[in-house]
Write an enzyme that holds these catalytic residues in place. Sequence first.
Site, PDB file in Angstrom:
ATOM      1  N   GLU A  26     -82.753  56.665 -81.198  1.00 34.12           N
ATOM      2  CA  GLU A  26     -83.616  56.241 -80.081  1.00 34.12           C
ATOM      3  C   GLU A  26     -82.761  56.336 -78.837  1.00 34.12           C
ATOM      4  O   GLU A  26     -81.810  55.581 -78.660  1.00 34.12           O
ATOM      5  CB  GLU A  26     -84.135  54.816 -80.328  1.00 34.12           C
ATOM      6  CG  GLU A  26     -85.258  54.429 -79.356  1.00 34.12           C
ATOM      7  CD  GLU A  26     -84.726  53.791 -78.098  1.00 34.12           C
ATOM      8  OE1 GLU A  26     -84.566  54.552 -77.100  1.00 34.12           O
ATOM      9  OE2 GLU A  26     -84.497  52.591 -78.084  1.00 34.12           O
TER      10      GLU A  26
ATOM     11  N   CYS B  30     -85.647  50.381 -72.696  1.00 32.52           N
ATOM     12  CA  CYS B  30     -85.938  51.794 -72.983  1.00 32.52           C
ATOM     13  C   CYS B  30     -87.361  52.149 -72.598  1.00 32.52           C
ATOM     14  O   CYS B  30     -87.639  53.210 -72.040  1.00 32.52           O
ATOM     15  CB  CYS B  30     -85.744  52.091 -74.467  1.00 32.52           C
ATOM     16  SG  CYS B  30     -84.282  51.415 -75.211  1.00 32.52           S
TER      17      CYS B  30
END
Length: 486
Positions: free
Chosen positions: A250, A284
């Site tokens: 990720e 994020c």
Amino acid sequence: MTATQTPPTDHPKTASDAGARPYATVNPYTGETEQEFPFLDTGEIDGVVERAHAAYQEWRRRPVEERAAVVARAAELIDERRDELAGLITKEMGKRREEATGELYLCSMILKYYAEKGPGFLEPKPIDVMMGKGDAVVETDPVGVLLAIEPWNYPFYQVVRVAGPNLVLGNTIILKHAENVPQCALAIEQLFTDAGAPEGVFTNVFLQIPDTEKVIADRRVQGVTLTGSERAGASVAEIAGRHLKKSVLELGGSDPFIVLDADDLGSTVKAATMGRMQNTGQACTAAKRFIVTEELYDDFVGGLQQAFATFSPGDPADPSTTLAPLSSERAAEDLHAQIQDAIDKGATVVAGGKRPDLPGAFVEATILTDVTPEMRAFREELFGPAAVVYKVKDEDEAIELANDSDFGLGATVFSGDLDRARSVADRLEAGMVWINQPTGSSPELPFGGVKRSGYGRELSELGMFEFANRRLVRTVPAKKAKPAGA
């Protein structure tokens, strides 16, 4: 408590090719170094991996209900220690106390979810056999020791969303956490130890960066998961691939927040503010690029400007503080350099744009417009309290701009017309799309992206299967011998 350790991964959220900086608690509000921690000696790595491997051999054979009970107890301990753990988060990475408490609440939810649902996810799945007699099932087994390289921005949540499913599954975990949250890392290890995890099931290590490859390459380690930058992800993926190890990555995002229309623009602006400013913008999936149709653009920018003006820097431990420091002085300097680059090349500053004349790693809540492709802010992830707003004439232009990014983690679409919103969502290149709500996280919802935001999924049922052996067992009835003389 095991003497263990972890560096970071070159991303605004980590820093893993930053060099051999010590693991240290450096308060982002005061700038003071409060405690340092030594690296794990290279010669000790083999012993750490061996203990994790030996623990796996026993852990995997425990009934899944017993493994789930340990994870459930860890959730209870988070609830019991919430104030203490929230204080660690605030001290080490500067998160506002209210948000630190919220992170821990989500961690408890995730662990309880896998403790309750995990055993059911692991039940054999029958397959309808098309040819021949007998039956077939797919069984789900663990694979072994995993290395988890995790960032500082959500120092408990990022770890828990890996640990919850994999510990219930039967894998064991070696944690390499970010260099600026060592006390959080040790506290997580202690949680699982106190919950009943045997030695080696969950181990924190303060690993030197050059030693990371040694762990990944070890034949007893079966996979690696990383949350970090593109650069760190590419490095880990290359090492894992060379050694034929499964990886999940990720790698951040530059999430679009598309405003097509609004019956209540005030509510949309409020959602946009929350979507951008959560965790001081260090998320994020935070909304980073606001793409607004031209008929709403001026009112939206004006509303966002008013909202951003209410953010005032202060002590993140003080409940009245609305703007916390960034995680480090380096993070503040990097973000301000991106903002200044846009300003120098002609961007308009609607709000903020500076660093306050205060001690601490602060950057003002900033809004930029007129951002163009030659500016860093157009392509790079802005990991902090800075928003970019774009004007578009229609949804086709909005989609084109939203997809004109190397990232593809999350996206948000706001519209009073749900059919219109879903039509736009279907055309977005993202791993997750939220309609009429800022991006978020919940145990039952899969988390992950596409393009340079990485690959693989965490959370939900999918999160249990990334590091699993989905073994087929096909059974055909044995042929019976014919009676003699038949």
